[in-house]
Design a protein around this motif. Structure first.
Motif, mmCIF file in Angstrom:
data_model
loop_
_atom_site.group_PDB
_atom_site.id
_atom_site.type_symbol
_atom_site.label_atom_id
_atom_site.label_comp_id
_atom_site.label_asym_id
_atom_site.label_seq_id
_atom_site.Cartn_x
_atom_site.Cartn_y
_atom_site.Cartn_z
ATOM 1 N N ASN A 1 0.817 -1.204 0.000
ATOM 2 C CA ASN A 1 0.000 0.000 0.000
ATOM 3 C C ASN A 1 0.860 1.268 0.000
ATOM 4 N N VAL A 2 1.937 1.250 0.761
ATOM 5 C CA VAL A 2 2.823 2.417 0.831
ATOM 6 C C VAL A 2 3.453 2.682 -0.537
ATOM 7 N N GLU A 3 3.929 1.627 -1.184
ATOM 8 C CA GLU A 3 4.523 1.784 -2.506
ATOM 9 C C GLU A 3 3.501 2.316 -3.500
ATOM 10 N N LEU A 4 2.259 1.819 -3.406
ATOM 11 C CA LEU A 4 1.216 2.286 -4.311
ATOM 12 C C LEU A 4 0.892 3.757 -4.077
ATOM 13 N N GLN A 5 0.864 4.186 -2.824
ATOM 14 C CA GLN A 5 0.597 5.593 -2.529
ATOM 15 C C GLN A 5 1.704 6.483 -3.111
ATOM 16 N N GLU A 6 2.955 6.039 -2.971
ATOM 17 C CA GLU A 6 4.075 6.793 -3.531
ATOM 18 C C GLU A 6 3.974 6.859 -5.047
ATOM 19 N N GLN A 7 3.677 5.720 -5.656
ATOM 20 C CA GLN A 7 3.563 5.658 -7.110
ATOM 21 C C GLN A 7 2.407 6.525 -7.603
ATOM 22 N N LEU A 8 1.317 6.547 -6.841
ATOM 23 C CA LEU A 8 0.154 7.342 -7.212
ATOM 24 C C LEU A 8 0.494 8.833 -7.205
ATOM 25 N N SER A 9 1.147 9.288 -6.161
ATOM 26 C CA SER A 9 1.500 10.712 -6.101
ATOM 27 C C SER A 9 2.494 11.078 -7.203
ATOM 28 N N ILE B 1 -3.961 2.167 -10.328
ATOM 29 C CA ILE B 1 -3.461 2.222 -8.955
ATOM 30 C C ILE B 1 -4.593 2.559 -7.988
ATOM 31 N N GLU B 2 -5.422 3.541 -8.344
ATOM 32 C CA GLU B 2 -6.542 3.918 -7.479
ATOM 33 C C GLU B 2 -7.519 2.761 -7.309
ATOM 34 N N THR B 3 -7.759 2.017 -8.369
ATOM 35 C CA THR B 3 -8.664 0.870 -8.306
ATOM 36 C C THR B 3 -8.132 -0.186 -7.355
ATOM 37 N N GLU B 4 -6.850 -0.470 -7.435
ATOM 38 C CA GLU B 4 -6.250 -1.474 -6.553
ATOM 39 C C GLU B 4 -6.306 -1.025 -5.096
ATOM 40 N N LEU B 5 -6.032 0.242 -4.837
ATOM 41 C CA LEU B 5 -6.095 0.752 -3.464
ATOM 42 C C LEU B 5 -7.524 0.658 -2.911
ATOM 43 N N THR B 6 -8.506 1.005 -3.720
ATOM 44 C CA THR B 6 -9.898 0.924 -3.293
ATOM 45 C C THR B 6 -10.295 -0.518 -3.027
#
Length: 63
Positions: A11-19, A53-58
């Motif tokens: 999740n942390v990596e995805l948040q970084e990648q999203l930003s 990325i947003e879909t996976e986080l949701t």
């Protein structure tokens, strides 16, 4: 990022990648507004990467 890479990331990596992806997308949009991009398909691919990325986080939040 490919879908398989997104599923394996934390999740942390995805948040970084999203930003990072959002910043890159906004930079591309600004550059395209000033003068046309050589490859305008970059905008669409970046927007779709953000959506993946947003879909996976949701999906992870719901589970």
């Amino acid at each position: 990022m490919k879908q398989s890479e997104i599923k394996e990331a934390s999740n942390v990596e995805l948040q970084e990648q999203l930003s990072e992806s959002r910043k890159s997308y906004s930079d591309l949009k600004m550059a395209h507004a000033i003068s046309p991009l050589e490859n305008p398909v970059q905008l669409r691919s970046q927007r779709r990467a953000i959506a993946r990325i947003e879909t996976e986080l949701t999906k992870r939040e719901v589970q």
